[in-house]
Scaffold this motif. Structure first.
Motif, mmCIF file in Angstrom:
data_model
loop_
_atom_site.group_PDB
_atom_site.id
_atom_site.type_symbol
_atom_site.label_atom_id
_atom_site.label_comp_id
_atom_site.label_asym_id
_atom_site.label_seq_id
_atom_site.Cartn_x
_atom_site.Cartn_y
_atom_site.Cartn_z
ATOM 1 N N LYS A 100 -7.694 6.848 -31.485
ATOM 2 C CA LYS A 100 -8.800 7.645 -30.937
ATOM 3 C C LYS A 100 -9.800 6.778 -30.160
ATOM 4 N N ILE A 101 -9.243 5.849 -29.387
ATOM 5 C CA ILE A 101 -10.045 4.976 -28.529
ATOM 6 C C ILE A 101 -9.947 5.487 -27.097
ATOM 7 N N PRO A 102 -11.079 5.791 -26.465
ATOM 8 C CA PRO A 102 -11.034 6.338 -25.099
ATOM 9 C C PRO A 102 -10.594 5.294 -24.079
ATOM 10 N N TYR A 103 -9.890 5.748 -23.047
ATOM 11 C CA TYR A 103 -9.431 4.841 -21.994
ATOM 12 C C TYR A 103 -9.319 5.617 -20.683
ATOM 13 N N ASP A 104 -9.280 4.895 -19.588
ATOM 14 C CA ASP A 104 -9.002 5.499 -18.294
ATOM 15 C C ASP A 104 -8.208 4.515 -17.444
ATOM 16 N N SER A 105 -7.798 4.954 -16.261
ATOM 17 C CA SER A 105 -6.969 4.132 -15.385
ATOM 18 C C SER A 105 -7.611 4.003 -14.011
ATOM 19 N N CYS A 106 -7.562 2.808 -13.472
ATOM 20 C CA CYS A 106 -8.053 2.530 -12.120
ATOM 21 C C CYS A 106 -6.861 2.057 -11.285
ATOM 22 N N PRO A 107 -6.454 2.809 -10.275
ATOM 23 C CA PRO A 107 -5.260 2.434 -9.508
ATOM 24 C C PRO A 107 -5.443 1.139 -8.734
ATOM 25 N N GLY A 108 -4.322 0.521 -8.402
ATOM 26 C CA GLY A 108 -4.341 -0.706 -7.625
ATOM 27 C C GLY A 108 -3.338 -0.639 -6.489
ATOM 28 N N VAL A 109 -3.426 -1.572 -5.571
ATOM 29 C CA VAL A 109 -2.479 -1.658 -4.459
ATOM 30 C C VAL A 109 -1.205 -2.314 -4.973
ATOM 31 N N SER A 110 -0.088 -1.609 -4.879
ATOM 32 C CA SER A 110 1.172 -2.156 -5.370
ATOM 33 C C SER A 110 1.738 -3.183 -4.397
ATOM 34 N N SER A 111 2.609 -4.045 -4.915
ATOM 35 C CA SER A 111 3.205 -5.081 -4.068
ATOM 36 C C SER A 111 4.105 -4.495 -2.983
ATOM 37 N N PHE A 112 4.648 -3.278 -3.191
ATOM 38 C CA PHE A 112 5.463 -2.712 -2.121
ATOM 39 C C PHE A 112 4.583 -2.336 -0.923
ATOM 40 N N CYS A 113 3.320 -2.029 -1.179
ATOM 41 C CA CYS A 113 2.362 -1.810 -0.089
ATOM 42 C C CYS A 113 1.949 -3.147 0.533
ATOM 43 N N GLY A 114 1.739 -4.145 -0.317
ATOM 44 C CA GLY A 114 1.399 -5.476 0.192
ATOM 45 C C GLY A 114 2.508 -6.050 1.053
ATOM 46 N N ALA A 115 3.758 -5.844 0.633
ATOM 47 C CA ALA A 115 4.894 -6.346 1.397
ATOM 48 C C ALA A 115 4.998 -5.640 2.741
ATOM 49 N N ALA A 116 4.741 -4.337 2.760
ATOM 50 C CA ALA A 116 4.770 -3.593 4.017
ATOM 51 C C ALA A 116 3.704 -4.111 4.976
ATOM 52 N N SER A 117 2.524 -4.423 4.444
ATOM 53 C CA SER A 117 1.466 -4.944 5.315
ATOM 54 C C SER A 117 1.834 -6.316 5.860
ATOM 55 N N SER A 118 2.493 -7.131 5.052
ATOM 56 C CA SER A 118 2.898 -8.461 5.504
ATOM 57 C C SER A 118 3.908 -8.395 6.644
ATOM 58 N N LEU A 119 4.746 -7.362 6.611
ATOM 59 C CA LEU A 119 5.784 -7.209 7.630
ATOM 60 C C LEU A 119 5.398 -6.199 8.705
ATOM 61 N N ASN A 120 4.159 -5.663 8.631
ATOM 62 C CA ASN A 120 3.737 -4.598 9.550
ATOM 63 C C ASN A 120 4.791 -3.487 9.584
ATOM 64 N N LEU A 121 5.124 -3.025 8.395
ATOM 65 C CA LEU A 121 6.261 -2.130 8.213
ATOM 66 C C LEU A 121 5.809 -0.717 7.879
ATOM 67 N N GLU A 122 6.525 0.269 8.429
ATOM 68 C CA GLU A 122 6.373 1.664 8.017
ATOM 69 C C GLU A 122 7.673 2.096 7.363
ATOM 70 N N TYR A 123 7.607 2.477 6.092
ATOM 71 C CA TYR A 123 8.813 2.838 5.349
ATOM 72 C C TYR A 123 9.407 4.177 5.795
ATOM 73 N N THR A 124 8.609 5.008 6.451
ATOM 74 C CA THR A 124 9.023 6.378 6.734
ATOM 75 C C THR A 124 9.006 6.648 8.235
ATOM 76 N N LEU A 125 9.898 6.010 8.960
ATOM 77 C CA LEU A 125 10.001 6.222 10.405
ATOM 78 C C LEU A 125 10.778 7.506 10.688
ATOM 79 N N PRO A 126 10.254 8.377 11.570
ATOM 80 C CA PRO A 126 10.956 9.621 11.893
ATOM 81 C C PRO A 126 12.376 9.364 12.393
ATOM 82 N N GLU A 127 13.297 10.166 11.878
ATOM 83 C CA GLU A 127 14.718 10.117 12.232
ATOM 84 C C GLU A 127 15.428 8.857 11.728
#
Length: 251
Positions: A100-127
């Protein structure tokens, strides 16, 4: 209160403003010492108690959380990236709920987002690909059979494979068995967004060789899919002059 905080992929300034505030206000921080940037702990106030969970069991972590709560402390449980991915947080939350200890969650930037930024990558290119599969190879922690690498590879979607840099030979074999070709674009991003980041683009068939050349065995994300080459995609309809939205009428 116990705050589960995502520390981000590595760079100190990629933690959220909320997460940084929790660290600054904490009386106790239990942090994933083998993975997070230690510079984040410099934001802790004088007298804050620090514990490195890399040297602790779940029971030992729980003991500190329960004790700290009993002392009226503000507690941060600091995980790498975003704790919802391979963070082993649910088992900690279950213990807190039982106590019965209260808690909450604070989201963070995942490494798959960090990796995309390093490669200037978009995972969801049309077609090319409109889906991203986030998965891992089975190791000491098994993977359900229905979530095999081969079954995901059959979709030919973009893939981000965690916790598998030390098994690239087997990973490559399974991706090929699932339907990818040896010349499928791939990438290795070691310690995405850290100062000592290494990023390698290659073909799927070269993954193991390229990792060996740079001595990469862990702390790397493996990306696979045609989006990595970012060629032959279709222009987005959203910004096409003939496409109407609620904010703009198409010509």
């Amino acid at each position: 209160m116990v705050h589960f905080v995502g520390a981000g992929p590595g760079a100190k300034d990629l933690i959220t403003i909320r997460g940084k505030k929790f660290i600054e206000d904490a009386d106790m921080i239990i942090y994933a010492g083998s993975l997070i940037n230690p510079e984040l702990l410099e934001e802790a106030k004088p007298g804050c108690i620090l514990y490195d969970s890399a040297k602790m069991t779940l029971e030992e972590v729980a003991e500190k959380l329960v004790w700290g709560h009993g002392q009226g402390m503000e507690i941060v449980r600091l995980h790498t990236g975003d704790a919802s991915l391979y963070g082993a947080v649910r088992e900690q939350m279950d213990i807190l709920e039982e106590k019965k200890i209260p808690y909450d969650s604070c989201p963070g930037v995942s490494s798959f987002c960090g990796a995309a930024s390093s490669l200037n990558l978009e995972y969801t290119l049309p077609e090319v690909s409109q889906s991203l599969v986030i998965t891992r190879m089975a190791g000491r922690t098994p993977v359900p059979q229905k979530e095999s690498i081969e079954s995901f590879a059959a979709h030919q979607a973009s893939m981000a494979v965690f916790l598998s840099a030390g098994m690239l030979g087997e990973l490559t074999k399974r991706l090929l068995a699932g339907g990818y070709k040896e010349n499928t674009p791939a990438a290795i991003v070691y310690k995405a967004t850290w100062e000592d980041e290494i990023k390698i683009t290659c073909s799927l068939g070269e993954l193991e060789e390229k990792a060996k050349e740079r001595g990469i065995k862990k702390t790397a994300l493996i990306l696979v899919g045609d989006v990595i080459a970012h060629t032959s995609y279709q222009r987005s309809k959203l910004y096409h002059p003939e496409f109407s939205t609620e904010f703009r009428k198409g010509k």
